[in-house]
Design an enzyme around this catalytic site. Structure first.
Site, PDB file in Angstrom:
ATOM      1  N   ARG A 243      40.012  34.774  44.523  1.00  0.00           N
ATOM      2  CA  ARG A 243      40.999  34.171  43.610  1.00  0.00           C
ATOM      3  C   ARG A 243      40.353  33.902  42.252  1.00  0.00           C
ATOM      4  O   ARG A 243      40.914  34.182  41.196  1.00  0.00           O
ATOM      5  CB  ARG A 243      41.532  32.854  44.195  1.00  0.00           C
ATOM      6  CG  ARG A 243      42.875  32.994  44.905  1.00  0.00           C
ATOM      7  CD  ARG A 243      43.520  31.643  45.167  1.00  0.00           C
ATOM      8  NE  ARG A 243      42.635  30.694  45.836  1.00  0.00           N
ATOM      9  CZ  ARG A 243      42.420  30.657  47.157  1.00  0.00           C
ATOM     10  NH1 ARG A 243      43.027  31.531  47.952  1.00  0.00           N
ATOM     11  NH2 ARG A 243      41.612  29.758  47.680  1.00  0.00           N
TER      12      ARG A 243
ATOM     13  N   ASN B 260      46.174  42.064  38.722  1.00  0.00           N
ATOM     14  CA  ASN B 260      45.282  42.859  37.871  1.00  0.00           C
ATOM     15  C   ASN B 260      46.019  44.041  37.250  1.00  0.00           C
ATOM     16  O   ASN B 260      45.779  44.396  36.094  1.00  0.00           O
ATOM     17  CB  ASN B 260      44.099  43.388  38.682  1.00  0.00           C
ATOM     18  CG  ASN B 260      43.224  42.280  39.226  1.00  0.00           C
ATOM     19  OD1 ASN B 260      43.386  41.122  38.852  1.00  0.00           O
ATOM     20  ND2 ASN B 260      42.297  42.619  40.102  1.00  0.00           N
TER      21      ASN B 260
ATOM     22  N   ASP C 188      42.258  51.686  38.847  1.00  0.00           N
ATOM     23  CA  ASP C 188      40.853  51.524  38.439  1.00  0.00           C
ATOM     24  C   ASP C 188      40.165  52.878  38.337  1.00  0.00           C
ATOM     25  O   ASP C 188      40.081  53.629  39.318  1.00  0.00           O
ATOM     26  CB  ASP C 188      40.120  50.624  39.436  1.00  0.00           C
ATOM     27  CG  ASP C 188      40.699  49.225  39.436  1.00  0.00           C
ATOM     28  OD1 ASP C 188      40.761  48.623  38.346  1.00  0.00           O
ATOM     29  OD2 ASP C 188      41.121  48.745  40.500  1.00  0.00           O
TER      30      ASP C 188
ATOM     31  N   LYS D 169      37.643  35.325  41.035  1.00  0.00           N
ATOM     32  CA  LYS D 169      37.331  36.613  40.402  1.00  0.00           C
ATOM     33  C   LYS D 169      38.579  37.196  39.726  1.00  0.00           C
ATOM     34  O   LYS D 169      38.501  37.713  38.598  1.00  0.00           O
ATOM     35  CB  LYS D 169      36.769  37.583  41.466  1.00  0.00           C
ATOM     36  CG  LYS D 169      36.441  38.973  40.937  1.00  0.00           C
ATOM     37  CD  LYS D 169      37.530  39.965  41.254  1.00  0.00           C
ATOM     38  CE  LYS D 169      37.336  41.305  40.606  1.00  0.00           C
ATOM     39  NZ  LYS D 169      38.359  42.281  40.962  1.00  0.00           N
TER      40      LYS D 169
ATOM     41  N   GLU E 143      36.091  49.222  35.832  1.00  0.00           N
ATOM     42  CA  GLU E 143      35.136  48.676  36.807  1.00  0.00           C
ATOM     43  C   GLU E 143      34.058  47.783  36.183  1.00  0.00           C
ATOM     44  O   GLU E 143      33.562  46.878  36.849  1.00  0.00           O
ATOM     45  CB  GLU E 143      34.506  49.784  37.648  1.00  0.00           C
ATOM     46  CG  GLU E 143      35.450  50.383  38.684  1.00  0.00           C
ATOM     47  CD  GLU E 143      36.011  49.408  39.726  1.00  0.00           C
ATOM     48  OE1 GLU E 143      35.573  48.251  39.769  1.00  0.00           O
ATOM     49  OE2 GLU E 143      36.911  49.826  40.482  1.00  0.00           O
TER      50      GLU E 143
ATOM     51  N   ASP F  92      46.714  56.059  40.422  1.00  0.00           N
ATOM     52  CA  ASP F  92      45.712  55.058  40.778  1.00  0.00           C
ATOM     53  C   ASP F  92      45.461  54.231  39.502  1.00  0.00           C
ATOM     54  O   ASP F  92      45.840  54.655  38.405  1.00  0.00           O
ATOM     55  CB  ASP F  92      44.426  55.774  41.219  1.00  0.00           C
ATOM     56  CG  ASP F  92      43.236  54.841  41.297  1.00  0.00           C
ATOM     57  OD1 ASP F  92      43.362  53.777  41.920  1.00  0.00           O
ATOM     58  OD2 ASP F  92      42.168  55.185  40.718  1.00  0.00           O
TER      59      ASP F  92
ATOM     60  N   LYS G  14      37.773  41.784  48.144  1.00  0.00           N
ATOM     61  CA  LYS G  14      37.423  40.902  49.275  1.00  0.00           C
ATOM     62  C   LYS G  14      36.548  41.660  50.270  1.00  0.00           C
ATOM     63  O   LYS G  14      35.533  41.150  50.746  1.00  0.00           O
ATOM     64  CB  LYS G  14      38.699  40.387  49.964  1.00  0.00           C
ATOM     65  CG  LYS G  14      39.526  39.455  49.097  1.00  0.00           C
ATOM     66  CD  LYS G  14      40.617  38.750  49.880  1.00  0.00           C
ATOM     67  CE  LYS G  14      41.783  39.635  50.237  1.00  0.00           C
ATOM     68  NZ  LYS G  14      42.630  40.002  49.109  1.00  0.00           N
TER      69      LYS G  14
ATOM     70  N   THR H  48      47.309  51.523  44.289  1.00  0.00           N
ATOM     71  CA  THR H  48      45.945  51.050  44.017  1.00  0.00           C
ATOM     72  C   THR H  48      45.478  50.056  45.072  1.00  0.00           C
ATOM     73  O   THR H  48      46.298  49.424  45.735  1.00  0.00           O
ATOM     74  CB  THR H  48      45.895  50.364  42.625  1.00  0.00           C
ATOM     75  OG1 THR H  48      44.589  49.870  42.384  1.00  0.00           O
ATOM     76  CG2 THR H  48      46.875  49.211  42.530  1.00  0.00           C
ATOM     77  N   THR H  49      44.177  49.915  45.181  1.00  0.00           N
ATOM     78  CA  THR H  49      43.648  48.880  46.078  1.00  0.00           C
ATOM     79  C   THR H  49      43.496  47.547  45.365  1.00  0.00           C
ATOM     80  O   THR H  49      43.311  46.528  46.006  1.00  0.00           O
ATOM     81  CB  THR H  49      42.262  49.265  46.641  1.00  0.00           C
ATOM     82  OG1 THR H  49      41.327  49.271  45.573  1.00  0.00           O
ATOM     83  CG2 THR H  49      42.281  50.605  47.307  1.00  0.00           C
TER      84      THR H  49
HETATM   85  C1  XBP Z   1      39.345  50.198  42.955  1.00  0.00           C
HETATM   86  C2  XBP Z   1      38.760  49.119  43.723  1.00  0.00           C
HETATM   87  C3  XBP Z   1      39.189  47.750  43.483  1.00  0.00           C
HETATM   88  C4  XBP Z   1      38.554  46.976  42.364  1.00  0.00           C
HETATM   89  C5  XBP Z   1      38.595  45.506  42.672  1.00  0.00           C
HETATM   90  O1  XBP Z   1      39.590  51.341  43.804  1.00  0.00           O
HETATM   91  O2  XBP Z   1      38.009  49.355  44.618  1.00  0.00           O
HETATM   92  O3  XBP Z   1      38.825  47.121  44.643  1.00  0.00           O
HETATM   93  O4  XBP Z   1      37.209  47.363  42.187  1.00  0.00           O
HETATM   94  O5  XBP Z   1      39.888  45.003  42.758  1.00  0.00           O
HETATM   95  P1  XBP Z   1      40.784  52.356  43.535  1.00  0.00           P
HETATM   96  P2  XBP Z   1      40.211  43.648  43.624  1.00  0.00           P
HETATM   97  O6  XBP Z   1      40.703  52.757  42.084  1.00  0.00           O
HETATM   98  O7  XBP Z   1      40.496  53.513  44.435  1.00  0.00           O
HETATM   99  O8  XBP Z   1      42.096  51.682  43.870  1.00  0.00           O
HETATM  100  O9  XBP Z   1      39.061  42.708  43.457  1.00  0.00           O
HETATM  101  O10 XBP Z   1      41.492  43.101  43.028  1.00  0.00           O
HETATM  102  O11 XBP Z   1      40.400  44.038  45.068  1.00  0.00           O
HETATM  103 MG    MG Z   2      40.175  54.561  41.215  1.00  0.00          MG
END
Ligand code: XBP
Ligand code: MG
Length: 235
Positions: A83, A128, A15, A85, A22, A13, A57, A122-123
């Site tokens: 975009r 990023n 983030d 952000k 974060e 993962d 989003k 990752t989400t």
């Molecule tokens: C991380 C997230 C992401 C970021 C934002 O979750 O939730 O959405 O906070 O990224 P994880 P975007 O670590 O479980 O993947 O704004 O690019 O979506």
């Molecule tokens: Mg995470």
């Protein structure tokens, strides 16, 4: 050198797991809101709640609906804010200031040396991920990853297992042949939902949870090596 029988890939993962990103995401959201003259400002306490919804989003739409009196943001509005952000986030990351969590760089290095594929699930958005890898491991480092599953490549984000299925398919391996690394209950639900043994390293924004079903829960990977991972994967 080839990977030993058993463990065939490490899937990370991003983030909260590779790095504590974060606070940079939060600053980037707030910068996009200010630029759009929205009177939205996400403080740490609110962001902790909002993190229950993965994906930027999806998080903004949820905030408008749940915290701004059922406001509905048009999809184009959400896309344009997002975009912006992403532009703020990638610039902030490129400017430096983020470092990888303990042990991450070493474990990725050990895996590469052993010929063990590394991958990302990752989400967050692909831009990023590339910005973070380039800023911390060097410009070439995105190429070290056998698969980078990010953002909207699957419609259902974590806690759905879809992004892990997507990555496993690209790696051409079975779930039990991989190890996943996660920091959050949503992430662990996704990796375990895909059947992947998971190591949890709780972080800054991790909500208290017992992480039932995880292979190991450790504060970080600072004292963990590839030999430990192989042992945990197949004791
Ligand atoms: C991380 C997230 C992401 C970021 C934002 O979750 O939730 O959405 O906070 O990224 P994880 P975007 O670590 O479980 O993947 O704004 O690019 O979506
Ligand atoms: Mg995470």
């Amino acid at each position: 050198m080839t990977a030993a029988f058993g463990l065939k890939a490490l899937i990370f993962d991003v983030d909260g797991t590779l790095a504590e990103t974060e606070e940079v995401h939060r600053a980037a959201f707030n910068a996009a809101f200010a630029a759009a003259r929205l009177d939205w400002n996400w403080d740490r306490g609110l962001y902790r709640d909002l993190l229950k919804v993965t994906g930027g989003k999806e998080r903004m739409s949820h905030y408008a609906d749940a915290y701004r009196g059922g406001e509905t943001l048009a999809a184009e509005r959400v896309a344009s804010l997002h975009r912006d952000k992403t532009g703020h986030y990638t610039r902030m990351v490129a400017e430096g200031g983020l470092s990888l969590r303990p042990g991450i760089e070493r474990i990725i290095g050990e895996a590469r040396e052993a010929g063990l594929p590394v991958a990302i699930a990752t989400t967050t958005s692909a831009e990023n991920v590339e910005a973070l890898l380039a800023a911390t491991l060097g410009a070439d480092s995105p190429g070290w990853f056998a698969a980078i599953g990010a953002g909207d490549v699957v419609p259902a984000k974590k806690p759905a297992p879809d992004i892990y299925h997507w990555v496993l398919e690209r790696l051409g391996i079975a779930p039990g042949d991989a190890l996943a690394f996660e920091d959050s209950p949503n992430g662990v639900a996704a990796s375990l939902g895909a059947g992947i043994p998971t190591i949890v390293t709780p972080g800054l924004y991790t909500e208290p949870s017992d992480f039932a079903g995880a292979l190991k829960v450790v504060p970080d990977l600072g004292m963990v090596g590839l030999a430990d991972l192989r042992h945990w994967h197949a004791p």
